[in-house]
Write a protein that holds these residues in place. Structure first.
Motif, PDB file in Angstrom:
ATOM      1  N   TYR A   1       0.829  -1.198   0.000  1.00  0.00           N
ATOM      2  CA  TYR A   1       0.000   0.000   0.000  1.00  0.00           C
ATOM      3  C   TYR A   1       0.864   1.249   0.000  1.00  0.00           C
ATOM      4  CZ  TYR A   1       0.478  -0.630   5.110  1.00  0.00           C
ATOM      5  OH  TYR A   1       0.952  -0.840   6.375  1.00  0.00           O
ATOM      6  N   ARG A   2       0.257   2.296  -0.495  1.00  0.00           N
ATOM      7  CA  ARG A   2       0.919   3.589  -0.601  1.00  0.00           C
ATOM      8  C   ARG A   2       0.358   4.500   0.481  1.00  0.00           C
ATOM      9  NH1 ARG A   2      -1.088   5.680  -5.538  1.00  0.00           N
ATOM     10  NH2 ARG A   2      -2.467   6.985  -4.333  1.00  0.00           N
ATOM     11  N   ILE A   3       1.220   5.292   1.085  1.00  0.00           N
ATOM     12  CA  ILE A   3       0.792   6.241   2.108  1.00  0.00           C
ATOM     13  C   ILE A   3       0.734   7.622   1.476  1.00  0.00           C
ATOM     14  CG2 ILE A   3       1.373   7.284   4.324  1.00  0.00           C
ATOM     15  CD1 ILE A   3       2.886   4.665   4.949  1.00  0.00           C
ATOM     16  N   ASN A   4      -0.356   8.317   1.717  1.00  0.00           N
ATOM     17  CA  ASN A   4      -0.593   9.658   1.187  1.00  0.00           C
ATOM     18  C   ASN A   4      -0.634   9.649  -0.334  1.00  0.00           C
ATOM     19  OD1 ASN A   4      -1.064  11.011   3.649  1.00  0.00           O
ATOM     20  ND2 ASN A   4       1.120  10.960   4.067  1.00  0.00           N
ATOM     21  N   ASP A   5       0.007  10.607  -0.971  1.00  0.00           N
ATOM     22  CA  ASP A   5      -0.178  10.804  -2.408  1.00  0.00           C
ATOM     23  C   ASP A   5       0.749  10.006  -3.309  1.00  0.00           C
ATOM     24  OD1 ASP A   5      -2.247  12.706  -2.016  1.00  0.00           O
ATOM     25  OD2 ASP A   5      -0.749  14.241  -1.588  1.00  0.00           O
ATOM     26  N   SER A   6       1.857   9.523  -2.785  1.00  0.00           N
ATOM     27  CA  SER A   6       2.818   8.857  -3.666  1.00  0.00           C
ATOM     28  C   SER A   6       3.618   7.814  -2.895  1.00  0.00           C
ATOM     29  CB  SER A   6       3.768   9.892  -4.277  1.00  0.00           C
ATOM     30  OG  SER A   6       4.668  10.357  -3.310  1.00  0.00           O
ATOM     31  N   ASN A   7       4.405   7.052  -3.631  1.00  0.00           N
ATOM     32  CA  ASN A   7       5.300   6.082  -3.001  1.00  0.00           C
ATOM     33  C   ASN A   7       6.599   6.732  -2.535  1.00  0.00           C
ATOM     34  OD1 ASN A   7       3.839   3.689  -2.955  1.00  0.00           O
ATOM     35  ND2 ASN A   7       4.347   3.203  -5.071  1.00  0.00           N
ATOM     36  N   HIS A   8       6.707   8.029  -2.669  1.00  0.00           N
ATOM     37  CA  HIS A   8       7.870   8.773  -2.185  1.00  0.00           C
ATOM     38  C   HIS A   8       7.547   9.351  -0.813  1.00  0.00           C
ATOM     39  CE1 HIS A   8       9.600   8.405  -6.145  1.00  0.00           C
ATOM     40  NE2 HIS A   8       8.464   8.846  -6.658  1.00  0.00           N
ATOM     41  N   TYR A   9       8.566   9.503   0.009  1.00  0.00           N
ATOM     42  CA  TYR A   9       8.345  10.032   1.349  1.00  0.00           C
ATOM     43  C   TYR A   9       7.981  11.506   1.302  1.00  0.00           C
ATOM     44  CZ  TYR A   9      10.049   5.645   3.007  1.00  0.00           C
ATOM     45  OH  TYR A   9      10.185   4.310   3.237  1.00  0.00           O
ATOM     46  N   GLU A  10       6.981  11.861   2.102  1.00  0.00           N
ATOM     47  CA  GLU A  10       6.517  13.233   2.217  1.00  0.00           C
ATOM     48  C   GLU A  10       6.535  13.627   3.685  1.00  0.00           C
ATOM     49  OE1 GLU A  10       2.514  13.337   0.758  1.00  0.00           O
ATOM     50  OE2 GLU A  10       3.089  12.720  -1.260  1.00  0.00           O
ATOM     51  N   VAL A  11       6.466  14.898   3.964  1.00  0.00           N
ATOM     52  CA  VAL A  11       6.410  15.387   5.341  1.00  0.00           C
ATOM     53  C   VAL A  11       5.219  14.777   6.078  1.00  0.00           C
ATOM     54  CG1 VAL A  11       6.047  17.445   6.758  1.00  0.00           C
ATOM     55  CG2 VAL A  11       7.646  17.520   4.851  1.00  0.00           C
ATOM     56  N   PHE A  12       4.100  14.615   5.394  1.00  0.00           N
ATOM     57  CA  PHE A  12       2.917  14.094   6.057  1.00  0.00           C
ATOM     58  C   PHE A  12       3.035  12.616   6.415  1.00  0.00           C
ATOM     59  CE2 PHE A  12       1.056  18.118   5.379  1.00  0.00           C
ATOM     60  CZ  PHE A  12       0.051  18.207   6.330  1.00  0.00           C
ATOM     61  N   ASP A  13       4.006  11.910   5.851  1.00  0.00           N
ATOM     62  CA  ASP A  13       4.268  10.536   6.286  1.00  0.00           C
ATOM     63  C   ASP A  13       4.701  10.530   7.748  1.00  0.00           C
ATOM     64  OD1 ASP A  13       3.665   9.895   3.697  1.00  0.00           O
ATOM     65  OD2 ASP A  13       5.690   9.219   3.162  1.00  0.00           O
ATOM     66  N   ILE A  14       5.423  11.559   8.169  1.00  0.00           N
ATOM     67  CA  ILE A  14       5.833  11.668   9.572  1.00  0.00           C
ATOM     68  C   ILE A  14       4.600  11.799  10.465  1.00  0.00           C
ATOM     69  CG2 ILE A  14       7.074  13.100  11.256  1.00  0.00           C
ATOM     70  CD1 ILE A  14       8.998  13.816   8.901  1.00  0.00           C
ATOM     71  N   PHE A  15       3.635  12.614  10.059  1.00  0.00           N
ATOM     72  CA  PHE A  15       2.383  12.753  10.820  1.00  0.00           C
ATOM     73  C   PHE A  15       1.639  11.420  10.865  1.00  0.00           C
ATOM     74  CE2 PHE A  15       2.594  17.345   9.342  1.00  0.00           C
ATOM     75  CZ  PHE A  15       3.130  17.789  10.529  1.00  0.00           C
ATOM     76  N   TYR A  16       1.661  10.690   9.756  1.00  0.00           N
ATOM     77  CA  TYR A  16       1.028   9.368   9.698  1.00  0.00           C
ATOM     78  C   TYR A  16       1.659   8.441  10.745  1.00  0.00           C
ATOM     79  CZ  TYR A  16      -0.078   4.723   7.875  1.00  0.00           C
ATOM     80  OH  TYR A  16      -0.477   3.411   7.750  1.00  0.00           O
ATOM     81  N   TYR A  17       2.976   8.413  10.815  1.00  0.00           N
ATOM     82  CA  TYR A  17       3.644   7.538  11.778  1.00  0.00           C
ATOM     83  C   TYR A  17       3.432   8.007  13.219  1.00  0.00           C
ATOM     84  CZ  TYR A  17       5.709   5.346   7.734  1.00  0.00           C
ATOM     85  OH  TYR A  17       5.881   4.691   6.554  1.00  0.00           O
TER      86      TYR A  17
END
Length: 166
Positions: A63-79
Motif C-alpha cells: 500500500y501507498r501512504i498519502n499521495d505517492s510512493n515517495h516520502y513526504e512530510v505528512f508521512d511523519i504525521f502518519y507515523y
C-alpha cells in the motif's frame, strides 16, 4: 523528502486524526505511570513504522501512504498517529484487567479496530492498497502485532505499576 504532492483530503484528515488522538492521549495519560506512557507511545510508533516499512512501502509495497510512493512530510504525521494507539492498547489492557481468559477476545477486538482504522484511512485516501492487497489481509497482521504487544505488556506489567494511584 517532499512536502506533499497535493494538500487535500488525506492531509487534512491526517491532521484531524492526529489532533484527536493526541487530545485523547493527553486526557488519559495522567492516570498512567510516566514510563509506561512514554513506552506506549514509542511502542506504537515503532511497530507502525516496522510494519509499514515491510508490508506497506519498502519490501512488499502493498500500500501507498498519502499521495505517492515517495516520502513526504505528512508521512511523519502518519507515523506519529501510531503512538497514541500503542498507549491506548496499554491503557485499556490495564483498565479492563485483561488476563489469560480475556486476552484472545481483547486481541480479536483490537484487530477489528485496527482493520476498521485501516479501512477509514483507505476511505480518506491516506492509504491506497496496491499489488492485489486486500484489507482483510491486515486482520492476521493485527492479530500477530497485538499478540506480541500483549506479551510485551505482560512483561512490563510484572515490573511496573501501570495506573497511578489517586
Amino acid at each position: 523528502m517532499r512536502m506533499w504532492e497535493v494538500f487535500d483530503k488525506n492531509e487534512i484528515s491526517l491532521l484531524i486524526i492526529l489532533v484527536v488522538a493526541y487530545i485523547a492521549y493527553f486526557l488519559l495519560n495522567k492516570r498512567v505511570n510516566r514510563q509506561v506512557r512514554i513506552l506506549g507511545l514509542l511502542w506504537g510508533i515503532t511497530i507502525g513504522i516496522l510494519f509499514d516499512f515491510t508490508i506497506g512501502g519498502g519490501l512488499l509495497d502493498f500500500y501507498r501512504i498519502n499521495d505517492s510512493n515517495h516520502y513526504e512530510v505528512f508521512d511523519i504525521f502518519y507515523y506519529l498517529d501510531f503512538g497514541p494507539f500503542g498507549f491506548f492498547f496499554f491503557y485499556f489492557y490495564e483498565l479492563l484487567h485483561i488476563n489469560k481468559k480475556t486476552f484472545i477476545l481483547f486481541t480479536v477486538a483490537g484487530a477489528l479496530v485496527g482493520v476498521g482504522a485501516q479501512w477509514l484511512f483507505t476511505w480518506l485516501d491516506i492509504i491506497t492498497l496496491q499489488k492485489g492487497y486486500h484489507l482483510v489481509y491486515s486482520f492476521p497482521v493485527f492479530l500477530v502485532v497485538l499478540t506480541a504487544t500483549g506479551a510485551f505488556f505482560e512483561q512490563v506489567r510484572k515490573r511496573e505499576q501501570i495506573l497511578v494511584k489517586n
